[in-house]
Design a protein around this motif. Sequence first.
Motif, PDB file in Angstrom:
ATOM      1  N   GLU A  92       0.835  -1.201   0.000  1.00  0.00           N
ATOM      2  CA  GLU A  92       0.000   0.000   0.000  1.00  0.00           C
ATOM      3  C   GLU A  92       0.871   1.253   0.000  1.00  0.00           C
ATOM      4  OE1 GLU A  92      -2.750  -0.127   3.244  1.00  0.00           O
ATOM      5  OE2 GLU A  92      -3.463  -2.138   2.710  1.00  0.00           O
ATOM      6  N   LEU A  93       1.975   1.204   0.746  1.00  0.00           N
ATOM      7  CA  LEU A  93       2.888   2.349   0.757  1.00  0.00           C
ATOM      8  C   LEU A  93       3.482   2.575  -0.625  1.00  0.00           C
ATOM      9  CD1 LEU A  93       4.574   4.546   2.160  1.00  0.00           C
ATOM     10  CD2 LEU A  93       6.233   2.749   2.737  1.00  0.00           C
ATOM     11  N   LEU A  94       3.938   1.517  -1.289  1.00  0.00           N
ATOM     12  CA  LEU A  94       4.516   1.655  -2.620  1.00  0.00           C
ATOM     13  C   LEU A  94       3.490   2.203  -3.610  1.00  0.00           C
ATOM     14  CD1 LEU A  94       6.657  -1.600  -2.985  1.00  0.00           C
ATOM     15  CD2 LEU A  94       7.377   0.664  -2.216  1.00  0.00           C
ATOM     16  N   GLU A  95       2.263   1.710  -3.530  1.00  0.00           N
ATOM     17  CA  GLU A  95       1.200   2.210  -4.411  1.00  0.00           C
ATOM     18  C   GLU A  95       0.977   3.704  -4.203  1.00  0.00           C
ATOM     19  OE1 GLU A  95      -2.320  -0.602  -5.415  1.00  0.00           O
ATOM     20  OE2 GLU A  95      -1.810  -0.980  -3.321  1.00  0.00           O
ATOM     21  N   ARG A  96       0.921   4.110  -2.940  1.00  0.00           N
ATOM     22  CA  ARG A  96       0.650   5.521  -2.630  1.00  0.00           C
ATOM     23  C   ARG A  96       1.785   6.412  -3.103  1.00  0.00           C
ATOM     24  NH1 ARG A  96      -2.251   7.347   1.495  1.00  0.00           N
ATOM     25  NH2 ARG A  96      -1.506   9.354   0.672  1.00  0.00           N
ATOM     26  N   VAL A  97       3.019   5.988  -2.877  1.00  0.00           N
ATOM     27  CA  VAL A  97       4.160   6.787  -3.323  1.00  0.00           C
ATOM     28  C   VAL A  97       4.170   6.866  -4.847  1.00  0.00           C
ATOM     29  CG1 VAL A  97       6.687   6.866  -3.446  1.00  0.00           C
ATOM     30  CG2 VAL A  97       5.556   6.312  -1.283  1.00  0.00           C
ATOM     31  N   ASN A  98       3.953   5.741  -5.505  1.00  0.00           N
ATOM     32  CA  ASN A  98       3.975   5.678  -6.963  1.00  0.00           C
ATOM     33  C   ASN A  98       2.925   6.582  -7.594  1.00  0.00           C
ATOM     34  OD1 ASN A  98       4.879   4.245  -9.521  1.00  0.00           O
ATOM     35  ND2 ASN A  98       2.705   3.711  -9.515  1.00  0.00           N
ATOM     36  N   SER A  99       1.747   6.614  -7.021  1.00  0.00           N
ATOM     37  CA  SER A  99       0.635   7.346  -7.630  1.00  0.00           C
ATOM     38  C   SER A  99       0.401   8.722  -7.015  1.00  0.00           C
ATOM     39  CB  SER A  99      -0.663   6.535  -7.512  1.00  0.00           C
ATOM     40  OG  SER A  99      -1.011   6.344  -6.145  1.00  0.00           O
ATOM     41  N   SER A 100       1.262   9.130  -6.084  1.00  0.00           N
ATOM     42  CA  SER A 100       1.078  10.421  -5.423  1.00  0.00           C
ATOM     43  C   SER A 100       1.044  11.557  -6.434  1.00  0.00           C
ATOM     44  CB  SER A 100       2.210  10.664  -4.423  1.00  0.00           C
ATOM     45  OG  SER A 100       2.120  11.962  -3.878  1.00  0.00           O
ATOM     46  N   SER A 101       0.249  12.566  -6.150  1.00  0.00           N
ATOM     47  CA  SER A 101       0.201  13.750  -7.001  1.00  0.00           C
ATOM     48  C   SER A 101       1.470  14.590  -6.873  1.00  0.00           C
ATOM     49  CB  SER A 101      -1.007  14.609  -6.635  1.00  0.00           C
ATOM     50  OG  SER A 101      -0.967  14.978  -5.267  1.00  0.00           O
ATOM     51  N   LEU A 102       2.276  14.316  -5.852  1.00  0.00           N
ATOM     52  CA  LEU A 102       3.545  15.018  -5.671  1.00  0.00           C
ATOM     53  C   LEU A 102       4.636  14.391  -6.535  1.00  0.00           C
ATOM     54  CD1 LEU A 102       3.504  15.276  -1.779  1.00  0.00           C
ATOM     55  CD2 LEU A 102       2.774  17.022  -3.417  1.00  0.00           C
ATOM     56  N   VAL A 103       5.649  15.173  -6.852  1.00  0.00           N
ATOM     57  CA  VAL A 103       6.857  14.624  -7.452  1.00  0.00           C
ATOM     58  C   VAL A 103       7.678  14.005  -6.324  1.00  0.00           C
ATOM     59  CG1 VAL A 103       8.934  15.099  -8.789  1.00  0.00           C
ATOM     60  CG2 VAL A 103       6.845  16.416  -9.217  1.00  0.00           C
ATOM     61  N   VAL A 104       8.030  12.736  -6.456  1.00  0.00           N
ATOM     62  CA  VAL A 104       8.762  12.031  -5.403  1.00  0.00           C
ATOM     63  C   VAL A 104      10.212  11.842  -5.845  1.00  0.00           C
ATOM     64  CG1 VAL A 104       8.907   9.963  -3.974  1.00  0.00           C
ATOM     65  CG2 VAL A 104       6.662  10.843  -4.678  1.00  0.00           C
ATOM     66  N   PRO A 208       2.093  23.668 -10.107  1.00  0.00           N
ATOM     67  CA  PRO A 208       1.675  22.526  -9.288  1.00  0.00           C
ATOM     68  C   PRO A 208       0.610  21.658  -9.943  1.00  0.00           C
ATOM     69  CG  PRO A 208       1.781  24.515  -7.964  1.00  0.00           C
ATOM     70  CD  PRO A 208       1.974  24.939  -9.383  1.00  0.00           C
ATOM     71  N   GLY A 209      -0.423  22.291 -10.479  1.00  0.00           N
ATOM     72  CA  GLY A 209      -1.491  21.511 -11.105  1.00  0.00           C
ATOM     73  C   GLY A 209      -1.018  20.770 -12.335  1.00  0.00           C
ATOM     74  N   ALA A 210      -0.172  21.422 -13.120  1.00  0.00           N
ATOM     75  CA  ALA A 210       0.363  20.775 -14.314  1.00  0.00           C
ATOM     76  C   ALA A 210       1.226  19.579 -13.956  1.00  0.00           C
ATOM     77  CB  ALA A 210       1.178  21.783 -15.132  1.00  0.00           C
ATOM     78  N   LEU A 211       1.994  19.687 -12.880  1.00  0.00           N
ATOM     79  CA  LEU A 211       2.809  18.561 -12.428  1.00  0.00           C
ATOM     80  C   LEU A 211       1.938  17.366 -12.072  1.00  0.00           C
ATOM     81  CD1 LEU A 211       5.395  20.371 -10.106  1.00  0.00           C
ATOM     82  CD2 LEU A 211       5.922  19.164 -12.230  1.00  0.00           C
ATOM     83  N   ALA A 212       0.908  17.603 -11.272  1.00  0.00           N
ATOM     84  CA  ALA A 212       0.042  16.510 -10.834  1.00  0.00           C
ATOM     85  C   ALA A 212      -0.668  15.852 -12.010  1.00  0.00           C
ATOM     86  CB  ALA A 212      -0.974  17.030  -9.816  1.00  0.00           C
ATOM     87  N   THR A 213      -1.175  16.675 -12.941  1.00  0.00           N
ATOM     88  CA  THR A 213      -1.874  16.127 -14.100  1.00  0.00           C
ATOM     89  C   THR A 213      -0.928  15.353 -15.004  1.00  0.00           C
ATOM     90  OG1 THR A 213      -3.497  17.921 -14.047  1.00  0.00           O
ATOM     91  CG2 THR A 213      -3.303  16.699 -16.103  1.00  0.00           C
ATOM     92  N   THR A 214       0.275  15.887 -15.201  1.00  0.00           N
ATOM     93  CA  THR A 214       1.254  15.210 -16.053  1.00  0.00           C
ATOM     94  C   THR A 214       1.632  13.855 -15.474  1.00  0.00           C
ATOM     95  OG1 THR A 214       2.134  17.303 -16.873  1.00  0.00           O
ATOM     96  CG2 THR A 214       3.573  15.380 -17.041  1.00  0.00           C
ATOM     97  N   LYS A 215       1.846  13.796 -14.171  1.00  0.00           N
ATOM     98  CA  LYS A 215       2.195  12.508 -13.556  1.00  0.00           C
ATOM     99  C   LYS A 215       1.056  11.508 -13.730  1.00  0.00           C
ATOM    100  CE  LYS A 215       3.859  10.350  -9.332  1.00  0.00           C
ATOM    101  NZ  LYS A 215       4.461  10.549  -7.990  1.00  0.00           N
ATOM    102  N   TYR A 216      -0.168  11.969 -13.535  1.00  0.00           N
ATOM    103  CA  TYR A 216      -1.330  11.096 -13.735  1.00  0.00           C
ATOM    104  C   TYR A 216      -1.361  10.549 -15.155  1.00  0.00           C
ATOM    105  CZ  TYR A 216      -6.150  10.005 -14.983  1.00  0.00           C
ATOM    106  OH  TYR A 216      -7.271   9.410 -15.501  1.00  0.00           O
ATOM    107  N   LEU A 217      -1.164  11.404 -16.140  1.00  0.00           N
ATOM    108  CA  LEU A 217      -1.231  10.979 -17.536  1.00  0.00           C
ATOM    109  C   LEU A 217      -0.091  10.024 -17.892  1.00  0.00           C
ATOM    110  CD1 LEU A 217      -2.221  14.353 -19.201  1.00  0.00           C
ATOM    111  CD2 LEU A 217      -3.688  12.350 -18.872  1.00  0.00           C
ATOM    112  N   LEU A 218       1.104  10.266 -17.359  1.00  0.00           N
ATOM    113  CA  LEU A 218       2.217   9.367 -17.610  1.00  0.00           C
ATOM    114  C   LEU A 218       1.946   7.976 -17.053  1.00  0.00           C
ATOM    115  CD1 LEU A 218       5.206  11.753 -16.837  1.00  0.00           C
ATOM    116  CD2 LEU A 218       4.539  10.895 -19.091  1.00  0.00           C
ATOM    117  N   LEU A 219       1.396   7.916 -15.850  1.00  0.00           N
ATOM    118  CA  LEU A 219       1.083   6.621 -15.248  1.00  0.00           C
ATOM    119  C   LEU A 219      -0.021   5.907 -16.027  1.00  0.00           C
ATOM    120  CD1 LEU A 219       1.235   7.563 -11.467  1.00  0.00           C
ATOM    121  CD2 LEU A 219       2.846   6.124 -12.712  1.00  0.00           C
ATOM    122  N   GLN A 220      -1.001   6.677 -16.511  1.00  0.00           N
ATOM    123  CA  GLN A 220      -2.048   6.078 -17.329  1.00  0.00           C
ATOM    124  C   GLN A 220      -1.473   5.553 -18.644  1.00  0.00           C
ATOM    125  OE1 GLN A 220      -4.440   5.802 -14.772  1.00  0.00           O
ATOM    126  NE2 GLN A 220      -5.744   5.860 -16.582  1.00  0.00           N
TER     127      GLN A 220
END
Length: 267
Positions: A92-104, A208-220
């Motif tokens: 669950e921790l790995l999933e949360r870190v991987n999909s976080s809206s933050l840049v990790v 900030p918003g562009a970062l979160a959206t970009t990460k979401y799209l890359l993961l998708q």
Amino acid sequence: MQTIIDETVGIARHLTLNRPRQRNAISLPMVDELLQKLTEAEAASQTRVLVLRGAEHNFCAGGDIGDMLTAQQNASDGDTDAFYHLNRRFGELLERVNSSSLVVIAVLEGAVMGGGFGLACSADIAIADHSCRFALPETRLGLPPAQIAPFVVARVGLSQARRLALGGTTLKAREALDIGLIHQLLDSSTTLEAALQGHLDNINACAPGALATTKYLLLQAAQIADKYALSHLLDDAAKHFSNAIQGSEGREGARAFMEKRAPEWQH
């Protein structure tokens, strides 16, 4: 002793795994604390980056043996799911870190093994110095790297993941860079800190918003199996782009470009 040292500096929340005597092995209390602090960081409007590192020049040597012994006792007492819940909680921790809206960003030194290896693979950016040693030792202990495997495959590909997981192979930092496990290799702790600051400066220039959206799209995009799914994803991406460019960040970005100044989100 705190299991996590927590500090916020500008746009970054710095979380340091703090069990140096155990080379920062991840315990269940540490997992719970990391999940709580990740949730807090995601809710903080000024925070764009989560920096993960380990205390006293080791990142993380894997899972905590004490938790394994506790699970063994619970299993002996009749809890047939004790090990399942222990293992899945870390996933669950790995999933949360991987999909976080933050840049990790993972800042890696010393031991990067087992669960620490998986945590490094779930980060968006991984930087390391030459002290790092990477390994998936689980099969040498009679165990599969169950929760870690998908993140390793996503980072280095199936062929390298097979080699690492099925051989229990230890990698030096240079080879980790060569196979794409890490993104940047530095010569010393001083240059490691400078590289981290460089990444933070780059992210600070991004909305900030562009970062979160970009990460979401890359993961998708990474989950696309066929061209029809890709078409749907790109439809979705176009909607996000349209919303972004017409939103406050898009308007501010355009104004800042035209006025030759830094955008308001860059501190």
